[in-house]
Every structure is written in structure tokens, then in C-alpha cells.
Design a protein around this motif. Structure first.
Motif, mmCIF file in Angstrom:
data_model
loop_
_atom_site.group_PDB
_atom_site.id
_atom_site.type_symbol
_atom_site.label_atom_id
_atom_site.label_comp_id
_atom_site.label_asym_id
_atom_site.label_seq_id
_atom_site.Cartn_x
_atom_site.Cartn_y
_atom_site.Cartn_z
ATOM 1 N N ALA A 55 0.840 -1.202 0.000
ATOM 2 C CA ALA A 55 0.000 0.000 0.000
ATOM 3 C C ALA A 55 0.881 1.261 0.000
ATOM 4 O O ALA A 55 0.593 2.221 -0.717
ATOM 5 N N LEU A 56 1.963 1.235 0.778
ATOM 6 C CA LEU A 56 2.901 2.365 0.777
ATOM 7 C C LEU A 56 3.572 2.515 -0.593
ATOM 8 O O LEU A 56 3.811 3.643 -1.050
ATOM 9 N N MET A 57 3.874 1.395 -1.238
ATOM 10 C CA MET A 57 4.480 1.458 -2.575
ATOM 11 C C MET A 57 3.506 2.083 -3.579
ATOM 12 O O MET A 57 3.917 2.859 -4.448
ATOM 13 N N THR A 58 2.235 1.761 -3.466
ATOM 14 C CA THR A 58 1.228 2.359 -4.346
ATOM 15 C C THR A 58 1.177 3.863 -4.134
ATOM 16 O O THR A 58 1.162 4.642 -5.103
ATOM 17 N N LEU A 59 1.189 4.295 -2.873
ATOM 18 C CA LEU A 59 1.211 5.719 -2.556
ATOM 19 C C LEU A 59 2.488 6.364 -3.095
ATOM 20 O O LEU A 59 2.438 7.434 -3.716
ATOM 21 N N ARG A 60 3.623 5.724 -2.899
ATOM 22 C CA ARG A 60 4.906 6.216 -3.404
ATOM 23 C C ARG A 60 4.839 6.422 -4.913
ATOM 24 O O ARG A 60 5.248 7.440 -5.439
ATOM 25 N N ASN A 61 4.312 5.422 -5.631
ATOM 26 C CA ASN A 61 4.238 5.501 -7.089
ATOM 27 C C ASN A 61 3.359 6.660 -7.557
ATOM 28 O O ASN A 61 3.683 7.331 -8.543
ATOM 29 N N ARG A 62 2.265 6.915 -6.852
ATOM 30 C CA ARG A 62 1.397 8.040 -7.210
ATOM 31 C C ARG A 62 2.108 9.375 -7.004
ATOM 32 O O ARG A 62 2.018 10.270 -7.834
ATOM 33 N N ILE A 63 2.799 9.506 -5.878
ATOM 34 C CA ILE A 63 3.465 10.771 -5.553
ATOM 35 C C ILE A 63 4.638 11.029 -6.484
ATOM 36 O O ILE A 63 4.748 12.109 -7.074
ATOM 37 N N VAL A 64 5.512 10.044 -6.641
ATOM 38 C CA VAL A 64 6.717 10.283 -7.440
ATOM 39 C C VAL A 64 6.404 10.381 -8.926
ATOM 40 O O VAL A 64 7.171 10.984 -9.675
ATOM 41 N N GLY A 65 5.294 9.814 -9.350
ATOM 42 C CA GLY A 65 4.881 9.959 -10.741
ATOM 43 C C GLY A 65 4.658 11.415 -11.097
ATOM 44 O O GLY A 65 4.934 11.847 -12.226
ATOM 45 N N GLN A 66 4.184 12.211 -10.130
ATOM 46 C CA GLN A 66 3.974 13.646 -10.342
ATOM 47 C C GLN A 66 5.305 14.386 -10.510
ATOM 48 O O GLN A 66 5.346 15.466 -11.071
ATOM 49 N N LEU A 67 6.388 13.783 -10.011
ATOM 50 C CA LEU A 67 7.717 14.405 -10.084
ATOM 51 C C LEU A 67 8.551 13.866 -11.237
ATOM 52 O O LEU A 67 9.710 14.232 -11.386
ATOM 53 N N GLY A 68 7.960 12.960 -12.004
ATOM 54 C CA GLY A 68 8.686 12.407 -13.137
ATOM 55 C C GLY A 68 9.537 11.195 -12.808
ATOM 56 O O GLY A 68 10.345 10.761 -13.625
ATOM 57 N N LEU A 69 9.361 10.633 -11.618
ATOM 58 C CA LEU A 69 10.095 9.415 -11.266
ATOM 59 C C LEU A 69 9.306 8.194 -11.715
ATOM 60 O O LEU A 69 8.098 8.244 -11.924
ATOM 61 N N LYS A 70 10.013 7.095 -11.803
ATOM 62 C CA LYS A 70 9.464 5.855 -12.333
ATOM 63 C C LYS A 70 8.487 5.186 -11.364
ATOM 64 O O LYS A 70 8.740 5.117 -10.167
ATOM 65 N N ASN A 71 7.377 4.685 -11.912
ATOM 66 C CA ASN A 71 6.465 3.829 -11.167
ATOM 67 C C ASN A 71 7.087 2.441 -11.180
ATOM 68 O O ASN A 71 7.194 1.812 -12.228
ATOM 69 N N VAL A 72 7.519 1.957 -10.011
ATOM 70 C CA VAL A 72 8.212 0.666 -9.955
ATOM 71 C C VAL A 72 7.276 -0.501 -9.653
ATOM 72 O O VAL A 72 7.713 -1.646 -9.641
ATOM 73 N N GLY A 73 6.005 -0.216 -9.404
ATOM 74 C CA GLY A 73 5.065 -1.283 -9.100
ATOM 75 C C GLY A 73 5.116 -1.657 -7.628
ATOM 76 O O GLY A 73 5.611 -0.914 -6.793
ATOM 77 N N ALA A 74 4.618 -2.844 -7.337
ATOM 78 C CA ALA A 74 4.557 -3.337 -5.961
ATOM 79 C C ALA A 74 5.791 -4.178 -5.650
ATOM 80 O O ALA A 74 6.286 -4.906 -6.512
ATOM 81 N N LEU A 75 6.257 -4.082 -4.416
ATOM 82 C CA LEU A 75 7.405 -4.886 -4.003
ATOM 83 C C LEU A 75 7.113 -6.374 -4.182
ATOM 84 O O LEU A 75 7.980 -7.143 -4.583
ATOM 85 N N SER A 76 5.885 -6.769 -3.944
ATOM 86 C CA SER A 76 5.509 -8.181 -4.059
ATOM 87 C C SER A 76 5.240 -8.613 -5.500
ATOM 88 O O SER A 76 4.898 -9.775 -5.738
ATOM 89 N N GLY A 77 5.442 -7.728 -6.453
ATOM 90 C CA GLY A 77 5.072 -7.999 -7.835
ATOM 91 C C GLY A 77 6.008 -8.925 -8.589
ATOM 92 O O GLY A 77 6.526 -8.557 -9.637
ATOM 93 N N VAL A 78 6.231 -10.117 -8.076
ATOM 94 C CA VAL A 78 7.029 -11.111 -8.794
ATOM 95 C C VAL A 78 6.089 -12.105 -9.463
ATOM 96 O O VAL A 78 4.965 -12.317 -9.017
ATOM 97 N N ASP A 79 6.540 -12.704 -10.529
ATOM 98 C CA ASP A 79 5.766 -13.702 -11.262
ATOM 99 C C ASP A 79 5.894 -15.035 -10.529
ATOM 100 O O ASP A 79 6.911 -15.716 -10.637
ATOM 101 N N SER A 80 4.880 -15.389 -9.763
ATOM 102 C CA SER A 80 4.943 -16.609 -8.944
ATOM 103 C C SER A 80 4.972 -17.880 -9.784
ATOM 104 O O SER A 80 5.355 -18.940 -9.290
#
Length: 172
Positions: A55-80
Motif C-alpha cells: 500500500a505504501l508502494m502504491t502511494l509512493r508511485n502516485r506521488i513520485v509519478g507527479q515528479l517524473g520518477l518511475k512507477n516501480v510497481g509493488a514490491l511483491s510484484g514477482v511472477d509466482s
């Protein structure tokens, strides 16, 4: 058993980059003897990321996207469904790319114009157990990278040990 702050292992490939690092830390946990490779341990750690961290990563991605930083997705986002043997150098493994694979350590990372992040998962066998150390090293390139780390470093000091500690939970 919680993960504890410690030094980056002396054998880590990250050691050479420490003198010029802007930020670094390491958290280790003691486990019973564990036959998993460092890459398997990494995949286990990130696939078991607590929901509050994603959830914090989702918030991080929304905020930094406004600054031009990369949306890295979720930390748990591995292909199981991807077997560990199928990973190759350069493959994406969650939010990081696989950079190096060694017998006792795996190095992952991400680079952009603002900062470079490298993550190590290292394991050391010892009588009666396995020590797993998860280290992070960050090099910043500019003011935006420093501002980003001003906010991220304190959060990282909470997120990293909480995530590493999940290795002690029974396998799912």
C-alpha cells in the motif's frame, strides 16, 4: 524472530560501492538450516511482502509519478509462476532487475537519472543454521535523488526489517 540491523557481509559484492554510497544498510535474520539459493530467498521475501508495504508502494508511485520518477510497481510484484531456474541476468524480479548471481549472494537493482539502488541477498551457512542478510546501497545523482531519499530512508528503516523478518514464517 525479527531481523536485526547489522553490517553488510564482508564477502558482499556491494562492499566496493560503500565508500561512495549516499545510503546503505543491512538487516539479517537467523534461520534453521536452509537449502534455498539467495535468489530463491529473495523471491520468497518479496512474494511475502506485508500488504501495508505494498500500500505504501502504491502511494509512493502516485506521488513520485507527479515528479517524473518511475512507477516501480509493488514490491511483491514477482511472477509466482516463473521458476527460479528461468531467471537470467537482466530479468525483472519484482521492482528490481537481476544483476548478478553468485553461490552465496544475489544482486538486484534499479537505475535511473536520479539514483542507483542495489540490493543484495546473501546467505551464510553455519553450524545449526543459516544467516540471511539483505543489504541496500543507494547512490544519488542529483538533488531530486537526495530529496527522494530524505523521505524514503526513514521508511526503508521500517520496511526492510519488517520484510526480511517474514523469512522466519513457515512456507506457504
Amino acid at each position: 524472530m525479527p531481523a536485526t540491523a547489522t553490517d553488510i557481509p564482508s564477502f558482499s559484492s556491494l562492499q566496493a560501492s560503500l565508500p561512495t554510497a549516499y545510503f546503505f544498510n543491512c538487516y539479517a535474520i537467523e534461520l534453521p538450516p536452509d537449502s534455498r539459493s539467495p535468489l530463491e530467498l529473495y523471491l520468497s521475501v518479496v512474494s511475502r511482502t506485508p500488504g501495508w508495504i505494498d500500500a505504501l508502494m502504491t502511494l509512493r508511485n502516485r506521488i513520485v509519478g507527479q515528479l517524473g520518477l518511475k512507477n516501480v510497481g509493488a514490491l511483491s510484484g514477482v511472477d509466482s509462476s516463473k521458476p527460479v531456474q528461468a531467471y537470467r541476468i537482466g530479468d525483472q524480479a519484482g521492482i528490481f532487475k537481476l544483476l548478478e548471481v553468485h553461490e552465496h549472494e544475489v544482486i538486484l537493482g534499479e537505475t535511473d537519472k536520479h539514483l542507483d539502488v542495489k540490493l543484495s541477498v546473501a546467505k551464510q551457512e553455519k553450524p545449526g543454521g543459516t544467516t540471511v542478510s539483505v543489504s541496500t546501497v543507494v547512490h544519488v545523482h542529483n538533488t531530486l535523488g537526495r530529496v527522494y531519499m530524505f523521505f524514503v530512508a526513514p521508511a526503508h528503516r521500517v520496511i526492510a526489517p519488517a520484510t526480511v523478518s517474514r523469512l522466519a514464517l513457515p512456507s506457504r
